[in-house]
Design an enzyme around this catalytic site. Sequence first.
Site, PDB file in Angstrom:
ATOM      1  N   HIS A  57       0.851  -1.178   0.000  1.00  0.00           N
ATOM      2  CA  HIS A  57       0.000   0.000   0.000  1.00  0.00           C
ATOM      3  C   HIS A  57       0.896   1.239   0.000  1.00  0.00           C
ATOM      4  O   HIS A  57       2.123   1.123   0.149  1.00  0.00           O
ATOM      5  CB  HIS A  57      -0.951   0.015   1.207  1.00  0.00           C
ATOM      6  CG  HIS A  57      -0.263   0.080   2.534  1.00  0.00           C
ATOM      7  ND1 HIS A  57      -0.236  -0.969   3.425  1.00  0.00           N
ATOM      8  CD2 HIS A  57       0.439   1.080   3.129  1.00  0.00           C
ATOM      9  CE1 HIS A  57       0.438  -0.611   4.501  1.00  0.00           C
ATOM     10  NE2 HIS A  57       0.877   0.618   4.346  1.00  0.00           N
TER      11      HIS A  57
HETATM   12  P1  TYD Z   1      -2.003  -2.559   7.644  1.00  0.00           P
HETATM   13  O1  TYD Z   1      -1.407  -1.209   7.729  1.00  0.00           O
HETATM   14  O2  TYD Z   1      -2.885  -2.866   6.471  1.00  0.00           O
HETATM   15  O3  TYD Z   1      -0.847  -3.648   7.748  1.00  0.00           O
HETATM   16  P2  TYD Z   1       0.083  -4.271   6.624  1.00  0.00           P
HETATM   17  O4  TYD Z   1       0.124  -3.308   5.493  1.00  0.00           O
HETATM   18  O5  TYD Z   1       1.403  -4.463   7.278  1.00  0.00           O
HETATM   19  O6  TYD Z   1      -0.492  -5.585   6.231  1.00  0.00           O
HETATM   20  O7  TYD Z   1      -2.814  -2.825   8.974  1.00  0.00           O
HETATM   21  C1  TYD Z   1      -3.329  -4.106   9.293  1.00  0.00           C
HETATM   22  C2  TYD Z   1      -4.565  -3.922  10.157  1.00  0.00           C
HETATM   23  O8  TYD Z   1      -4.238  -3.254  11.371  1.00  0.00           O
HETATM   24  C3  TYD Z   1      -5.640  -3.092   9.471  1.00  0.00           C
HETATM   25  O9  TYD Z   1      -6.882  -3.744   9.690  1.00  0.00           O
HETATM   26  C4  TYD Z   1      -5.641  -1.789  10.187  1.00  0.00           C
HETATM   27  C5  TYD Z   1      -5.045  -2.093  11.544  1.00  0.00           C
HETATM   28  N1  TYD Z   1      -4.203  -0.986  12.033  1.00  0.00           N
HETATM   29  C6  TYD Z   1      -4.680  -0.175  13.050  1.00  0.00           C
HETATM   30  O10 TYD Z   1      -5.817  -0.357  13.550  1.00  0.00           O
HETATM   31  N2  TYD Z   1      -3.896   0.846  13.505  1.00  0.00           N
HETATM   32  C7  TYD Z   1      -2.660   1.080  12.991  1.00  0.00           C
HETATM   33  O11 TYD Z   1      -1.963   2.028  13.448  1.00  0.00           O
HETATM   34  C8  TYD Z   1      -2.188   0.241  11.920  1.00  0.00           C
HETATM   35  C9  TYD Z   1      -0.837   0.471  11.316  1.00  0.00           C
HETATM   36  C10 TYD Z   1      -2.985  -0.782  11.483  1.00  0.00           C
END
Ligand code: TYD
Length: 148
Positions: A57
């Site tokens: 992303h």
């Molecule tokens: P995401 O940023 O999509 O993780 P990655 O890209 O590493 O797979 O986040 C994963 C999940 O965690 C998503 O459902 C949102 C949640 N999240 C929060 O609630 N707060 C945060 O600060 C972050 C970074 C993620």
Amino acid sequence: MNDYTVDSCRIIQLPRHHSTDRRGNLSVVEAFRTVPFDVRRVYYIYDVPGGESRGAHAHRSLHQLIVAVSGSFTVSVTDGVETRSYRLDRPYMGLYLVPGMWRTLDDFSSGAVCLVLASEAYDEDDYIRDYAGFLDFRQIPDKKALSR
Ligand code: TYD
């Protein structure tokens, strides 16, 4: 769109305080000193099974510092034109990511812990989660779409 490119991202060497009496090391990150942004949020990724990847992303306006506080992993960063890959494997090395970079984290070693310091509170609206939308944000023509 913003004016940042992958060249705006860089490795930041964090200060390392060695204890002279063999009690280990200490590294520190300070907002506006070690990193050029305020630190409003800290999160960490861990227990990543071998072969899995994270990220995939971009963020519209978030600045981040990524640190392998334990183990190692690879961060691939693209602005839609140029791509750079960084193997993070030292707890005193941080990768500074500017806004508008598509990033993927993979090749996690066993026991790796990915610490992320972020400039803003969590905001799902700041995410761009599809690559075509990212190219659109970067105002780069989607070659796949053009060839259709
Ligand atoms: P995401 O940023 O999509 O993780 P990655 O890209 O590493 O797979 O986040 C994963 C999940 O965690 C998503 O459902 C949102 C949640 N999240 C929060 O609630 N707060 C945060 O600060 C972050 C970074 C993620």
